[in-house]
Design a protein around this motif. Structure first.
Motif, PDB file in Angstrom:
ATOM      1  N   ALA A  23       0.813  -1.228   0.000  1.00  0.00           N
ATOM      2  CA  ALA A  23       0.000   0.000   0.000  1.00  0.00           C
ATOM      3  C   ALA A  23       0.841   1.270   0.000  1.00  0.00           C
ATOM      4  O   ALA A  23       0.479   2.262  -0.639  1.00  0.00           O
ATOM      5  CB  ALA A  23      -0.946   0.004   1.197  1.00  0.00           C
ATOM      6  N   GLU A  24       1.959   1.253   0.690  1.00  0.00           N
ATOM      7  CA  GLU A  24       2.776   2.461   0.787  1.00  0.00           C
ATOM      8  C   GLU A  24       3.420   2.832  -0.551  1.00  0.00           C
ATOM      9  O   GLU A  24       3.744   3.989  -0.772  1.00  0.00           O
ATOM     10  CB  GLU A  24       3.822   2.311   1.882  1.00  0.00           C
ATOM     11  N   ALA A  25       3.574   1.891  -1.430  1.00  0.00           N
ATOM     12  CA  ALA A  25       4.162   2.158  -2.748  1.00  0.00           C
ATOM     13  C   ALA A  25       3.128   2.691  -3.736  1.00  0.00           C
ATOM     14  O   ALA A  25       3.486   3.127  -4.819  1.00  0.00           O
ATOM     15  CB  ALA A  25       4.807   0.894  -3.297  1.00  0.00           C
ATOM     16  N   ARG A  26       1.847   2.621  -3.359  1.00  0.00           N
ATOM     17  CA  ARG A  26       0.739   3.049  -4.222  1.00  0.00           C
ATOM     18  C   ARG A  26       0.867   2.436  -5.628  1.00  0.00           C
ATOM     19  O   ARG A  26       0.932   3.135  -6.627  1.00  0.00           O
ATOM     20  CB  ARG A  26       0.661   4.564  -4.287  1.00  0.00           C
ATOM     21  N   PRO A  27       0.902   1.124  -5.693  1.00  0.00           N
ATOM     22  CA  PRO A  27       1.139   0.454  -6.970  1.00  0.00           C
ATOM     23  C   PRO A  27      -0.049   0.591  -7.928  1.00  0.00           C
ATOM     24  O   PRO A  27      -1.198   0.662  -7.496  1.00  0.00           O
ATOM     25  CB  PRO A  27       1.325  -1.006  -6.569  1.00  0.00           C
ATOM     26  N   PRO A  28       0.247   0.597  -9.210  1.00  0.00           N
ATOM     27  CA  PRO A  28      -0.836   0.574 -10.197  1.00  0.00           C
ATOM     28  C   PRO A  28      -1.380  -0.852 -10.332  1.00  0.00           C
ATOM     29  O   PRO A  28      -0.758  -1.819  -9.884  1.00  0.00           O
ATOM     30  CB  PRO A  28      -0.139   1.012 -11.489  1.00  0.00           C
ATOM     31  N   VAL A  29      -2.512  -0.968 -10.967  1.00  0.00           N
ATOM     32  CA  VAL A  29      -3.154  -2.265 -11.182  1.00  0.00           C
ATOM     33  C   VAL A  29      -2.210  -3.210 -11.921  1.00  0.00           C
ATOM     34  O   VAL A  29      -2.138  -4.397 -11.607  1.00  0.00           O
ATOM     35  CB  VAL A  29      -4.490  -2.094 -11.940  1.00  0.00           C
ATOM     36  N   SER A  30      -1.455  -2.680 -12.874  1.00  0.00           N
ATOM     37  CA  SER A  30      -0.549  -3.537 -13.647  1.00  0.00           C
ATOM     38  C   SER A  30       0.499  -4.200 -12.758  1.00  0.00           C
ATOM     39  O   SER A  30       0.881  -5.349 -12.985  1.00  0.00           O
ATOM     40  CB  SER A  30       0.127  -2.733 -14.754  1.00  0.00           C
ATOM     41  N   GLU A  31       0.957  -3.510 -11.719  1.00  0.00           N
ATOM     42  CA  GLU A  31       1.940  -4.095 -10.810  1.00  0.00           C
ATOM     43  C   GLU A  31       1.309  -5.201  -9.959  1.00  0.00           C
ATOM     44  O   GLU A  31       1.924  -6.241  -9.717  1.00  0.00           O
ATOM     45  CB  GLU A  31       2.528  -3.004  -9.916  1.00  0.00           C
ATOM     46  N   LEU A  32       0.091  -4.974  -9.518  1.00  0.00           N
ATOM     47  CA  LEU A  32      -0.635  -6.009  -8.774  1.00  0.00           C
ATOM     48  C   LEU A  32      -0.819  -7.242  -9.658  1.00  0.00           C
ATOM     49  O   LEU A  32      -0.550  -8.362  -9.232  1.00  0.00           O
ATOM     50  CB  LEU A  32      -1.989  -5.474  -8.300  1.00  0.00           C
ATOM     51  N   ALA A  33      -1.247  -7.021 -10.872  1.00  0.00           N
ATOM     52  CA  ALA A  33      -1.447  -8.142 -11.802  1.00  0.00           C
ATOM     53  C   ALA A  33      -0.145  -8.900 -12.018  1.00  0.00           C
ATOM     54  O   ALA A  33      -0.114 -10.139 -11.970  1.00  0.00           O
ATOM     55  CB  ALA A  33      -1.997  -7.626 -13.124  1.00  0.00           C
ATOM     56  N   GLY A  34       0.940  -8.170 -12.230  1.00  0.00           N
ATOM     57  CA  GLY A  34       2.237  -8.800 -12.440  1.00  0.00           C
ATOM     58  C   GLY A  34       2.675  -9.628 -11.245  1.00  0.00           C
ATOM     59  O   GLY A  34       3.257 -10.705 -11.396  1.00  0.00           O
ATOM     60  N   ALA A  35       2.394  -9.131 -10.053  1.00  0.00           N
ATOM     61  CA  ALA A  35       2.749  -9.866  -8.835  1.00  0.00           C
ATOM     62  C   ALA A  35       1.983 -11.179  -8.735  1.00  0.00           C
ATOM     63  O   ALA A  35       2.444 -12.122  -8.102  1.00  0.00           O
ATOM     64  CB  ALA A  35       2.474  -9.005  -7.605  1.00  0.00           C
ATOM     65  N   LEU A  36       0.842 -11.235  -9.386  1.00  0.00           N
ATOM     66  CA  LEU A  36       0.032 -12.450  -9.398  1.00  0.00           C
ATOM     67  C   LEU A  36       0.277 -13.271 -10.661  1.00  0.00           C
ATOM     68  O   LEU A  36      -0.501 -14.175 -10.986  1.00  0.00           O
ATOM     69  CB  LEU A  36      -1.448 -12.081  -9.267  1.00  0.00           C
TER      70      LEU A  36
END
Length: 132
Positions: A23-36
């Motif tokens: 949360a502190e990095a304020r990631p974009p959706v693309s980063e969340l998707a990539g992490a998954l």
């Protein structure tokens, strides 16, 4: 388990866990998707197919849950938590908490802090509203 609903798919559990942790990095959706291990497009398609809330809503809940945790620390102020999580002011964080959690940062701590936020989150869940 963070999310009480047992019927939520693993994708939802992993996504909210990751959103809180980052949360502190304020990631974009693309980063969340990539992490998954998914493309942004595939992730959004899968979220929709599973009737889950938007990816942005999921990331917002990650920030609010993290904010609730940080606000419980005596060394943190509303302003410091707000800036840490990307809000322009403590007032902006307060408005987000009021809108989504139902109380101001001060009242949040009186209600139980992180426990209160998690209870609200569990009640609202990750299922999209108004759809089958």
């Amino acid at each position: 388990v963070l999310v009480a609903a047992r019927d939520l798919p693993d994708l939802a559990h992993e996504a909210i866990r990751w959103a809180i942790e980052h949360a502190e990095a304020r990631p974009p959706v693309s980063e969340l998707a990539g992490a998954l291990a998914m493309s942004r497009r595939a992730f959004l398609r899968e979220m929709k197919a599973l009737n889950l809330v938007s990816a942005r809503a999921l990331l917002l809940w990650g920030r609010l849950i993290r904010a609730s945790h940080l606000l419980e620390r005596p060394s943190e102020t509303v302003e410091s938590v707000a800036f840490r999580l990307g809000y322009a002011t403590g007032g902006a964080l307060g408005k987000a908490l009021k809108r989504h959690v139902g109380c101001s940062p001060t009242d949040l701590l009186k209600q139980g802090g992180l426990s209160w936020t998690l209870d609200v989150f569990r009640r609202q869940g990750l299922r999209a509203r108004g759809e089958a």
